[in-house]
Motif scaffolding. Sequence first.
Motif, PDB file in Angstrom:
ATOM      1  N   PRO A   1      -2.293  -0.768  -7.312  1.00  0.00           N
ATOM      2  CA  PRO A   1      -2.683   0.292  -8.260  1.00  0.00           C
ATOM      3  C   PRO A   1      -2.893   1.660  -7.615  1.00  0.00           C
ATOM      4  O   PRO A   1      -2.541   2.687  -8.200  1.00  0.00           O
ATOM      5  CB  PRO A   1      -3.983  -0.244  -8.856  1.00  0.00           C
ATOM      6  N   LYS A   2      -3.449   1.695  -6.405  1.00  0.00           N
ATOM      7  CA  LYS A   2      -3.677   2.963  -5.715  1.00  0.00           C
ATOM      8  C   LYS A   2      -2.612   3.255  -4.658  1.00  0.00           C
ATOM      9  O   LYS A   2      -2.748   4.201  -3.872  1.00  0.00           O
ATOM     10  CB  LYS A   2      -5.069   2.969  -5.062  1.00  0.00           C
ATOM     11  N   GLY A   3      -1.560   2.460  -4.636  1.00  0.00           N
ATOM     12  CA  GLY A   3      -0.507   2.639  -3.651  1.00  0.00           C
ATOM     13  C   GLY A   3       0.261   3.937  -3.846  1.00  0.00           C
ATOM     14  O   GLY A   3       0.239   4.542  -4.921  1.00  0.00           O
ATOM     15  N   VAL A   4       0.945   4.373  -2.784  1.00  0.00           N
ATOM     16  CA  VAL A   4       1.695   5.626  -2.840  1.00  0.00           C
ATOM     17  C   VAL A   4       3.154   5.404  -2.445  1.00  0.00           C
ATOM     18  O   VAL A   4       3.480   4.494  -1.685  1.00  0.00           O
ATOM     19  CB  VAL A   4       1.090   6.708  -1.912  1.00  0.00           C
ATOM     20  N   VAL A   5       3.993   6.258  -2.996  1.00  0.00           N
ATOM     21  CA  VAL A   5       5.386   6.371  -2.582  1.00  0.00           C
ATOM     22  C   VAL A   5       5.490   7.635  -1.743  1.00  0.00           C
ATOM     23  O   VAL A   5       4.998   8.692  -2.139  1.00  0.00           O
ATOM     24  CB  VAL A   5       6.319   6.502  -3.808  1.00  0.00           C
ATOM     25  N   MET A   6       6.111   7.524  -0.571  1.00  0.00           N
ATOM     26  CA  MET A   6       6.361   8.698   0.259  1.00  0.00           C
ATOM     27  C   MET A   6       7.831   8.687   0.658  1.00  0.00           C
ATOM     28  O   MET A   6       8.294   7.727   1.279  1.00  0.00           O
ATOM     29  CB  MET A   6       5.481   8.706   1.508  1.00  0.00           C
TER      30      MET A   6
ATOM     31  N   ASP B   1       0.824  -1.204   0.000  1.00  0.00           N
ATOM     32  CA  ASP B   1       0.000   0.000   0.000  1.00  0.00           C
ATOM     33  C   ASP B   1       0.858   1.253   0.000  1.00  0.00           C
ATOM     34  O   ASP B   1       0.467   2.277  -0.563  1.00  0.00           O
ATOM     35  CB  ASP B   1      -0.905   0.025   1.241  1.00  0.00           C
ATOM     36  N   ALA B   2       2.009   1.170   0.667  1.00  0.00           N
ATOM     37  CA  ALA B   2       2.886   2.339   0.784  1.00  0.00           C
ATOM     38  C   ALA B   2       4.341   1.909   0.717  1.00  0.00           C
ATOM     39  O   ALA B   2       4.737   0.918   1.327  1.00  0.00           O
ATOM     40  CB  ALA B   2       2.611   3.087   2.078  1.00  0.00           C
ATOM     41  N   PHE B   3       5.100   2.677  -0.025  1.00  0.00           N
ATOM     42  CA  PHE B   3       6.546   2.474  -0.159  1.00  0.00           C
ATOM     43  C   PHE B   3       7.212   3.703   0.417  1.00  0.00           C
ATOM     44  O   PHE B   3       7.014   4.820  -0.087  1.00  0.00           O
ATOM     45  CB  PHE B   3       6.904   2.287  -1.637  1.00  0.00           C
ATOM     46  N   LEU B   4       7.984   3.540   1.475  1.00  0.00           N
ATOM     47  CA  LEU B   4       8.518   4.664   2.225  1.00  0.00           C
ATOM     48  C   LEU B   4      10.044   4.725   2.159  1.00  0.00           C
ATOM     49  O   LEU B   4      10.717   3.704   2.004  1.00  0.00           O
ATOM     50  CB  LEU B   4       8.094   4.567   3.699  1.00  0.00           C
TER      51      LEU B   4
END
Length: 405
Positions: free
Chosen positions: A189-194, A162-165
Amino acid sequence: MKKCLICGLELHPFMSFGQMPLANGFLTPDQFADEYFFELSVASCPHCGMFQLMEQPDREKMFNKYYPFYSGTSKGMAVHFQEFAEHVKKDYLFSNDPFVVEIGSNDGIMLRHFAGADIRHLGIEPSANVAQVAKDNGINTISTFFDEDCAREIVKKYGQADAFLAANVMCHIPYLHSIIKGMGILLKPKGVVMFEDPYLGDVIENTSYDQIYDEHVFLFSLSSIGYLFGQHDMEIIDIEPQETHGGSMRYVIARKGIHPVSDRVYMQLEKENRLGLHKPETYDMFRKNCEHSRDSLMALLSDIRSQGKSIVGYAATSKSTTTINYCGITTDHIEFISDTTPIKQGKYSPGAHIPVRPYEEFSKNYPDYGLLFAYNHAKEIMAKEQKFMKQGGKWITYVPEVKIL
């Protein structure tokens, strides 16, 4: 001739900081003769706008089982990463069984907040010694470098994320295209990179040239990050300026068209245009400002020492390596560097070979002045060092300007 690591255009350096050792290469006397040096020169790509080193040492030289940096040693950073983790949990974990991946996870200072909430997580930390600290604290961690192959292995074992940090990591990696391809494999598909890193705009405005060292192959701006991720059908959807490390930027990135783009992104791009981050003359002025800062600091240190006053360096930071070696600071200027990190104590600073001693040697016999290498932690340090200041101790700082506090 060196080519841009992002777009392939031929690069020409606008300045050199001279021969430089590894920023975190603290060493013992028997290692002096074989110490590694490289030329620390920098360029700004006229096409994609990416600020980068002309040469970077091999990653195995910089990140290995002897790596001496542990994020958890700073109380201020512990609070910062707790807030980062809470922000991710609140705003970006959409699924019923979320999965979070962090690269360069260090000692687990951020991932522990996901582990404590029973959220599936994985830390990827190439330095085995700090990775082991995370494992010992119950943080699911592997010791390797992230790339496309690693992403495929993670998906096989855990599914997509879900998230790549990342925090203060992306700017260390020269092969960013492979990293972003790995993100594409790993993310839902809706995942985010932060991720957050030192911000080029702050470095230029504050003349914080100490952000330039071997590990920081890049200094990012919104425009350069937008160009980079745009090549992979991704876009910046939000930004959050940070005070950490003397001025950083947190970027939130997703696949194009999936999430709305915040007005903050457009406003910051306009500010970058006003700063002239795309203009060669901006970097020529930065070079002149660096030279002025160097000359001013050395004049101040020499003047203080000529009065018979004592100076001790405060915190053996990676950034201090650039300051010390670019300016020409030696044991004629500072007696030693005080640091609380056991792995650095009893060793010597990279290049200049200034002894690094335990904090107790600072506090048991206060110097007249402390040279504040960890200026980005000034608030935390000032609160801690009230006794030093009450007894007449003064601080020397050099970002954004050389002055005595």
